[in-house]
Design a protein around this motif. Structure first.
Motif, PDB file in Angstrom:
ATOM      1  N   ALA A   1      -1.276   0.490   1.467  1.00 42.19           N
ATOM      2  CA  ALA A   1      -1.632  -0.815   0.897  1.00 42.19           C
ATOM      3  C   ALA A   1      -0.604  -1.854   1.333  1.00 42.19           C
ATOM      4  O   ALA A   1       0.543  -1.528   1.658  1.00 42.19           O
ATOM      5  N   GLU A   2      -1.040  -3.096   1.370  1.00 44.90           N
ATOM      6  CA  GLU A   2      -0.152  -4.215   1.649  1.00 44.90           C
ATOM      7  C   GLU A   2      -0.546  -5.345   0.703  1.00 44.90           C
ATOM      8  O   GLU A   2      -1.718  -5.738   0.654  1.00 44.90           O
TER       9      GLU A   2
ATOM     10  N   PHE B   1       0.048 -12.266   6.180  1.00 45.83           N
ATOM     11  CA  PHE B   1      -1.362 -12.514   5.858  1.00 45.83           C
ATOM     12  C   PHE B   1      -1.471 -12.848   4.373  1.00 45.83           C
ATOM     13  O   PHE B   1      -0.800 -12.236   3.541  1.00 45.83           O
ATOM     14  N   TYR B   2      -2.347 -13.787   4.061  1.00 43.74           N
ATOM     15  CA  TYR B   2      -2.601 -14.121   2.665  1.00 43.74           C
ATOM     16  C   TYR B   2      -3.751 -13.251   2.152  1.00 43.74           C
ATOM     17  O   TYR B   2      -4.859 -13.719   1.898  1.00 43.74           O
ATOM     18  N   ALA B   3      -3.452 -11.973   2.030  1.00 41.83           N
ATOM     19  CA  ALA B   3      -4.472 -11.016   1.584  1.00 41.83           C
ATOM     20  C   ALA B   3      -3.786  -9.777   1.039  1.00 41.83           C
ATOM     21  O   ALA B   3      -2.685  -9.413   1.472  1.00 41.83           O
ATOM     22  N   THR B   4      -4.432  -9.141   0.075  1.00 47.47           N
ATOM     23  CA  THR B   4      -4.019  -7.828  -0.427  1.00 47.47           C
ATOM     24  C   THR B   4      -5.118  -6.828  -0.113  1.00 47.47           C
ATOM     25  O   THR B   4      -6.288  -7.059  -0.456  1.00 47.47           O
ATOM     26  N   VAL B   5      -4.730  -5.740   0.563  1.00 45.63           N
ATOM     27  CA  VAL B   5      -5.710  -4.713   0.923  1.00 45.63           C
ATOM     28  C   VAL B   5      -5.066  -3.343   0.751  1.00 45.63           C
ATOM     29  O   VAL B   5      -3.914  -3.134   1.152  1.00 45.63           O
ATOM     30  N   GLY B   6      -5.795  -2.408   0.139  1.00 53.53           N
ATOM     31  CA  GLY B   6      -5.352  -1.021   0.027  1.00 53.53           C
ATOM     32  C   GLY B   6      -6.499  -0.076   0.329  1.00 53.53           C
ATOM     33  O   GLY B   6      -7.656  -0.358  -0.034  1.00 53.53           O
ATOM     34  N   PHE B   7      -6.220   1.015   1.031  1.00 51.73           N
ATOM     35  CA  PHE B   7      -7.269   1.981   1.392  1.00 51.73           C
ATOM     36  C   PHE B   7      -6.820   3.396   1.087  1.00 51.73           C
ATOM     37  O   PHE B   7      -5.626   3.727   1.184  1.00 51.73           O
ATOM     38  N   GLN B   8      -7.810   4.232   0.766  1.00 47.55           N
ATOM     39  CA  GLN B   8      -7.632   5.682   0.773  1.00 47.55           C
ATOM     40  C   GLN B   8      -8.624   6.261   1.765  1.00 47.55           C
ATOM     41  O   GLN B   8      -9.797   5.883   1.762  1.00 47.55           O
ATOM     42  N   VAL B   9      -8.149   7.162   2.618  1.00 47.70           N
ATOM     43  CA  VAL B   9      -8.995   7.793   3.637  1.00 47.70           C
ATOM     44  C   VAL B   9      -9.011   9.289   3.399  1.00 47.70           C
ATOM     45  O   VAL B   9      -7.951   9.899   3.166  1.00 47.70           O
ATOM     46  N   GLU B  10     -10.192   9.888   3.442  1.00 43.71           N
ATOM     47  CA  GLU B  10     -10.327  11.325   3.229  1.00 43.71           C
ATOM     48  C   GLU B  10     -11.499  11.859   4.044  1.00 43.71           C
ATOM     49  O   GLU B  10     -12.368  11.092   4.466  1.00 43.71           O
ATOM     50  N   PRO B  11     -11.547  13.179   4.286  1.00 44.81           N
ATOM     51  CA  PRO B  11     -12.646  13.753   5.074  1.00 44.81           C
ATOM     52  C   PRO B  11     -13.985  13.589   4.370  1.00 44.81           C
ATOM     53  O   PRO B  11     -14.066  13.610   3.135  1.00 44.81           O
ATOM     54  N   GLY B  12     -15.035  13.426   5.171  1.00 49.17           N
ATOM     55  CA  GLY B  12     -16.397  13.364   4.653  1.00 49.17           C
ATOM     56  C   GLY B  12     -17.206  14.538   5.167  1.00 49.17           C
ATOM     57  O   GLY B  12     -16.744  15.298   6.027  1.00 49.17           O
TER      58      GLY B  12
END
Length: 660
Positions: A446-447, A457-468
């Motif tokens: 996340a940032e 950047f004027y943004a907040t973004v966070g991700f979780q990545v996992e197998p599908g």
């Protein structure tokens, strides 16, 4: 007026295009039968098709059987153009599968038959070339053993293998034919068996004909007809069967407009022409229509355009009609933004049916003359409109261009097309295998916007990545409230996620994973969609790095038909290529071997086996699955800045913004 849309499928050189010519001649559409070798056929319009005597692009022609309009799509037979076959299958009501009485049931024929059976496509089998030396009626037993056991022979042939070959249709009144038909129908239908056992004497010739038609329409039984496309022998029986046994559309204009774009071509002045099959409703000249484009992750984009011209296929030729109804096929002008696979009138979730795998090969294309390199990219983009599987790739700020391929013959076709249609002479590099990456664990990153103002950047973004799950592609989910961001920012994130994962840690497309947006935020009114598009790759690829990825290679399933005396040498060569063969099946002086082989070794095997098999064998392969790569991990150069190198990535962004 009823309409029927049928296709002709076959192994290359079995006589598809010749049969198309004969059908057009017998139904009065043309006055003279064209010849494949001399390039005078109705459907092979490309110079390359005429020169090589093969079909490359699907073509639509029409003829009439009494009050039935038949649109016939002549499809390619070569495995390198399987994507054309795929698009044709999406719009067909039935298929004529051509088998050569001389060469018999070949490898590509079996692949096509298995696909048709899996999809339940109504199919008539036409055994062609009965007048050729070497023709044999043994092909029927081969069809039953190696393609479908539920086949009914509809005609008998005398003097097969000679110029005097004569075909006679079997009568529904014949007791022998009724008994054979009843046995085949009973094998596939318990209800028919029960009715037959109650009183077979109640089954008249017309009842048998109706039962056969019902079983053909449901894809459970395949009638077999003998004939010769060259002489016309037996073709009248096939024409009658097309009208009586395949499912026609009533052309009702009621219901919501819904159609499929299955082909794109360019007109004389470069205008875009779309081939549309309508499933329901109707559309006409000067109508403004909406069309929908399936995108990654199940998202759909909406477009619209006004129809400025239309040609409806039917009554033996294209008609300058002003309206097409359900069941019909039309060429449409005016939809400038339309692409293959777009859906006219309504979104079509659940209607997409990709029957064949995407290409597992790619090659770099270079213009022979440096001044042509800028024109080459635009020319390839236009070719990609006709075949999206070409998948044109070009690195940012570089001249290198790569295209995806099914095989080497496709290279020749692209090369010739670029020279003939665009005046660009090209060379191809070596063919390379296209790998994929799959996520192996769970990673999160996340940032967050720095409230003290020190932000890239004027943004907040966070991700979780996992197998599908296997075959699921990229699934994007929201782990935040939809209202936490304006919809434009959500769209920017979602689209960029799919774009970013086209190139993973090793440069290959990342697939079969689930990406969850876990954090979001913005600083109004300073934040823009650009902030989210620019930040998303940095955060997402950091999550992918933490999760880890494994490179997978494409594996093909192969079939080999070879003389018995060459089997040992063939098996040895297959083993050297890393193939895993199954137990050979021997039939007389011929044997068949199936198995799997790495896609990277297929081209070499294709080139070497003909000599080993003394020119009498057949090798065919088709994508089967992806398997983890062992040993050295293959990599591919990126086409843009690497988000895993923040300094390089930010520098590239700065240049992009400065140059607009």
């Amino acid at each position: 007026m009823k309409t029927l849309n049928i296709g002709i499928l076959a192994h290359v050189d079995a006589g598809k295009t010749s049969l198309t010519e004969r059908l057009l001649f017998e139904t009065g559409v043309i006055q003279r039968v064209g010849d494949v070798d001399s390039g005078t056929t109705q459907t092979d319009s490309m110079d390359m098709e005429r020169k090589r005597g093969i079909t490359i692009r699907s073509a639509v022609v029409s003829f009439s059987i009494e009050e039935l309009d038949v649109n016939l799509i002549d499809t390619p037979g070569h495995a390198d153009f399987i994507s054309e076959v795929e698009r044709a299958l999406r719009v067909l009501d039935g298929v004529i599968l051509v088998v050569s009485a001389v060469e018999g049931v070949q490898a590509q024929t079996r692949v096509l038959m298995r696909t048709l059976q899996r999809l339940g496509v109504p199919t008539l089998i036409f055994v062609n070339k009965v007048d050729r030396m070497g023709a044999s009626s043994d092909v029927v037993s081969a069809v039953r053993q190696r393609s479908t056991s539920h086949a009914v022979v509809m005609s008998e042939v005398q003097w097969i293998g000679t110029a005097s070959a004569h075909v006679t249709p079997r009568s529904f009144s014949s007791e022998d034919f009724q008994a054979e038909l009843a046995e085949t129908l009973a094998e596939t239908d318990d209800a028919f068996l029960a009715a037959y056992l109650k009183g077979p004497h109640h089954f008249t010739a017309e009842r048998y004909r109706a039962e056969l038609a019902a079983h053909v329409c449901s894809g459970r039984v395949c009638p077999i007809f003998f004939g010769s496309a060259v002489t016309g022998e037996g073709v009248a029986d096939l024409i009658q069967a097309i009208g009586q046994l395949l499912p026609a559309n009533d052309g009702c204009a009621d219901g919501q407009l819904f159609g499929t774009v299955f082909k794109i071509e360019r007109g004389a002045v470069g205008e875009k022409i779309a081939y549309v099959r309508l499933w329901s409703g109707s559309m006409g000249l000067r109508d403004r229509v909406t069309f929908y484009r399936p995108g990654p992750g199940g998202q759909t984009t909406e477009h619209s355009g006004k129809i400025t011209a239309m040609h409806v296929f039917g009554r033996g030729d294209q008609e300058a009609e002003t309206r097409v109804s359900a069941g019909g096929i039309a060429k449409v002008w005016g939809l400038k933004d339309v692409l293959i696979d777009d859906h006219i009138g309504a979104s079509a979730k659940g209607h997409d049916r990709h029957h064949f795998a995407r290409p597992s090969l790619e090659s770099e294309v270079r213009a022979k003359h440096r001044d042509d390199q800028p024109h080459l990219y635009e020319a390839l983009r236009q070719l990609a409109e006709q075949d999206p599987f070409i998948n044109v790739r070009r690195a940012d700020g570089q001249q290198a261009i790569t295209v995806s391929l099914y095989g080497e013959v496709q290279k020749e076709v692209i090369k010739a097309t670029l020279a003939e249609q665009f005046g660009v002479s090209v060379d191809f590099g070596d063919t390379q295998t296209v790998y994929i990456e799959k996520v192996t664990g769970v990673g999160a990153s996340a940032e967050v916007i720095d409230k003290r103002g020190r932000n890239d950047f004027y943004a907040t973004v966070g991700f979780q990545v996992e197998p599908g799950p296997p075959g699921s592609g990229v699934v994007y989910r929201l782990g935040v409230e939809p209202g936490s961001l304006p919809s434009a920012f959500h769209t920017a994130i979602r689209e960029t996620v799919h774009q970013t994962l086209r190139q993973g840690r090793y440069g290959w497309e990342v697939t079969d994973c689930v990406v969850t947006l876990t954090q979001s935020g913005f600083a109004g009114p300073v934040s823009t969609a650009w902030d989210f598009r620019a930040l998303t790759p940095l955060v997402l690829m950091d999550a992918v790095r933490k999760a880890g990825t494994q490179v997978y290679e494409p594996v093909h399933r192969f079939e080999v038909e070879t003389p018995v005396n060459t089997l040992s040498a063939v098996l040895m060569r297959l083993a050297q290529a890393g193939a895993i063969p199954q137990e050979p099946v021997v039939g007389g002086d011929v044997c068949w071997v199936e198995g799997t082989i790495p896609a990277s070794r297929v081209h070499d095997v294709e080139r070497q086996l003909p000599a080993i098999m003394q020119g009498e064998g057949v090798f065919l392969s088709q994508f089967e699955e992806y398997r983890p790569v062992t040993g050295v991990v293959p990599t591919r150069a990126r086409t843009n800045a690497n988000p895993l190198d923040r300094k390089e990535y930010l520098a590239a962004l700065s240049i992009q913004r400065a140059t607009g």
